[in-house]
Scaffold this active site. Structure first.
Site, PDB file in Angstrom:
ATOM      1  N   GLY A   1       9.657  11.221  28.163  1.00 41.42           N
ATOM      2  CA  GLY A   1       9.361  12.066  29.318  1.00 41.42           C
ATOM      3  C   GLY A   1      10.200  13.328  29.364  1.00 41.42           C
ATOM      4  O   GLY A   1      10.766  13.745  28.356  1.00 41.42           O
TER       5      GLY A   1
ATOM      6  N   HIS B   1       7.078  18.676  23.051  1.00 46.36           N
ATOM      7  CA  HIS B   1       6.129  17.555  23.188  1.00 46.36           C
ATOM      8  C   HIS B   1       4.688  18.074  23.173  1.00 46.36           C
ATOM      9  O   HIS B   1       3.811  17.451  22.584  1.00 46.36           O
ATOM     10  CB  HIS B   1       6.366  16.808  24.508  1.00 46.36           C
TER      11      HIS B   1
ATOM     12  N   GLN C   1      18.130   2.095  23.392  1.00 43.05           N
ATOM     13  CA  GLN C   1      18.594   3.077  22.403  1.00 43.05           C
ATOM     14  C   GLN C   1      19.750   3.936  22.922  1.00 43.05           C
ATOM     15  O   GLN C   1      20.202   4.844  22.236  1.00 43.05           O
ATOM     16  CB  GLN C   1      17.434   3.943  21.908  1.00 43.05           C
TER      17      GLN C   1
ATOM     18  N   GLY D   1       8.820  14.362  16.378  1.00 45.42           N
ATOM     19  CA  GLY D   1       9.385  15.690  16.129  1.00 45.42           C
ATOM     20  C   GLY D   1      10.427  15.654  15.020  1.00 45.42           C
ATOM     21  O   GLY D   1      11.185  14.683  14.886  1.00 45.42           O
TER      22      GLY D   1
ATOM     23  N   ASP E   1      14.523  15.318  15.640  1.00 43.94           N
ATOM     24  CA  ASP E   1      15.252  14.056  15.435  1.00 43.94           C
ATOM     25  C   ASP E   1      15.037  13.655  13.975  1.00 43.94           C
ATOM     26  O   ASP E   1      14.272  12.730  13.669  1.00 43.94           O
ATOM     27  CB  ASP E   1      14.718  12.994  16.396  1.00 43.94           C
TER      28      ASP E   1
ATOM     29  N   GLN F   1      15.938  10.104  12.907  1.00 44.46           N
ATOM     30  CA  GLN F   1      15.013   9.162  13.555  1.00 44.46           C
ATOM     31  C   GLN F   1      13.687   9.124  12.796  1.00 44.46           C
ATOM     32  O   GLN F   1      13.116   8.063  12.551  1.00 44.46           O
ATOM     33  CB  GLN F   1      14.781   9.587  15.006  1.00 44.46           C
TER      34      GLN F   1
ATOM     35  N   SER G   1      14.566  20.594  23.883  1.00 49.38           N
ATOM     36  CA  SER G   1      15.000  19.217  24.093  1.00 49.38           C
ATOM     37  C   SER G   1      14.970  18.934  25.582  1.00 49.38           C
ATOM     38  O   SER G   1      15.248  19.827  26.408  1.00 49.38           O
ATOM     39  CB  SER G   1      16.432  19.073  23.574  1.00 49.38           C
ATOM     40  N   SER G   2      14.665  17.681  25.926  1.00 47.90           N
ATOM     41  CA  SER G   2      14.651  17.302  27.341  1.00 47.90           C
ATOM     42  C   SER G   2      16.030  17.470  27.955  1.00 47.90           C
ATOM     43  O   SER G   2      16.175  17.636  29.160  1.00 47.90           O
ATOM     44  CB  SER G   2      14.210  15.845  27.490  1.00 47.90           C
ATOM     45  N   ARG G   3      17.065  17.392  27.114  1.00 46.92           N
ATOM     46  CA  ARG G   3      18.434  17.493  27.632  1.00 46.92           C
ATOM     47  C   ARG G   3      18.819  18.923  28.006  1.00 46.92           C
ATOM     48  O   ARG G   3      19.808  19.123  28.720  1.00 46.92           O
ATOM     49  CB  ARG G   3      19.428  16.991  26.593  1.00 46.92           C
TER      50      ARG G   3
HETATM   51  O1  PAF Z   1      12.393  10.626  20.274  1.00 43.99           O
HETATM   52  C1  PAF Z   1      12.296  10.016  21.374  1.00 43.99           C
HETATM   53  O2  PAF Z   1      11.969  10.596  22.405  1.00 43.99           O
HETATM   54  C2  PAF Z   1      12.558   8.514  21.409  1.00 43.99           C
HETATM   55  O3  PAF Z   1      13.587   8.163  20.547  1.00 43.99           O
HETATM   56  C3  PAF Z   1      11.311   7.679  21.136  1.00 43.99           C
HETATM   57  C4  PAF Z   1      10.762   7.885  19.734  1.00 43.99           C
HETATM   58  C5  PAF Z   1      10.228   8.020  22.167  1.00 43.99           C
HETATM   59  C6  PAF Z   1      11.638   6.178  21.283  1.00 43.99           C
HETATM   60  O4  PAF Z   1      12.108   5.880  22.564  1.00 43.99           O
END
Ligand code: PAF
Length: 279
Positions: free
Chosen positions: A31, A37, A61, A147, A150, A153, A185-187
């Site tokens: 979110g 996004h 996480q 994305g 990350d 990730q 970034s959401s942050r």
């Molecule tokens: O990248 C993110 O926003 C999160 O790590 C994800 C992939 C939605 C998993 O919670």
């Protein structure tokens, strides 16, 4: 747009899309949606008949409870944005729906979780793999979009999707940047105006690494210089800056042919990450 909040309804929906052979694209998010996004969603819409976006701030996480507590939650604006983008389903489950039992699964990531984010955020990737696999099982997508911001990730998810045998294509999408070069970034919404200005220097640091490598400076020297330059910047606390092999994520040597620069740092107590292919 359909709003789904339970695991049962999500499973029923994916059963119906599978039965009608619809090609399903999935964008998992936490979110506080932004242009980064939207770009994932647009890529998904261009490739898939049916697009599901999940919004779930995944507690497993976060290794820092303050970070989890302060993570922005903007349900109403997220819902409107997804509606405007023509998304078919917004999946907005509670933690009980995602984790009906408190059992924590442990995943072997074959070393991809060892460097960078791994030691700095113990348990982070385990939580990411746990939630992503649970979401894959509920949504049953053909393709999932993540994305490149990350970077580690994305490498972990690609590897684990294959290792755990999911028949899902993983698509990495380029990082969206503000005009200043700051990675979206959401942050970022937690930064003051001054913090945002300072944060735009992250992109400049990565670009300077790229320039120096293009001048054939040895990677070890370039890395040392970049770390020294960051030390001079008031207001930035560097967590790591590493030059790694883009596939294995292991540190590079001076003669490496492909190099990814990955960085994590704090500004105003907000943790920011970024990366760039610098060679
Ligand atoms: O990248 C993110 O926003 C999160 O790590 C994800 C992939 C939605 C998993 O919670």
């Amino acid at each position: 747009m359909k709003l789904i909040t339970t695991a049962k309804e999500m499973s029923e929906y994916s059963f119906s899309t599978r039965s009608s052979s619809e090609f399903v694209g999935f964008v998992p998010t936490m979110g506080a949606l932004h242009l980064g996004h939207i770009s994932l969603i647009k890529t998904a819409k261009a490739k898939c008949e049916n697009v599901v976006v999940s919004v779930f701030v995944n507690p497993t996480q976060f290794n820092d409870s303050n970070d989890l507590q302060n993570y922005p939650r903007t349900f109403e604006s997220d819902r409107k944005l997804l509606e405007n983008e023509g998304v078919d389903v917004m999946f907005f489950p509670s933690a009980n729906e995602i984790y009906p039992s408190p059992e924590v699964k442990h995943y072997e990531m074959d070393g991809l979780d060892d460097p960078m984010e791994g030691p700095n955020r113990p348990g982070h990737f385990n939580g990411v793999v746990q939630v992503v696999t649970r979401l894959f099982e509920l949504v049953k997508p053909n393709v999932a979009f993540f994305g490149e911001k990350d970077f580690q990730q994305l490498a972990v998810i690609r590897h684990m999707t294959q290792k755990l045998g999911y028949d899902i294509e993983i698509v990495g999408c380029p990082t969206e940047r503000e005009a200043s070069g700051l990675a979206m970034s959401s942050r970022n919404i937690r930064l003051s105006n001054d913090g945002r200005k300072l944060a735009s220097s992250i992109n400049l640091i990565l670009l300077e690494i790229k320039n120096q490598l293009a001048l054939n400076e040895p990677a070890s020297v370039v890395l040392e210089q970049a770390i020294a330059d960051i030390d001079q910047l008031n207001g930035i606390t560097l967590e790591y800056l590493e030059l790694v092999n883009p596939q294995t994520l292991q540190p590079v040597t001076d003669d490496s042919a492909a190099i990814q620069a990955c960085i994590a740092l704090y500004i105003e107590e907000v943790r920011l990450i970024d990366n760039m292919r610098v060679k």
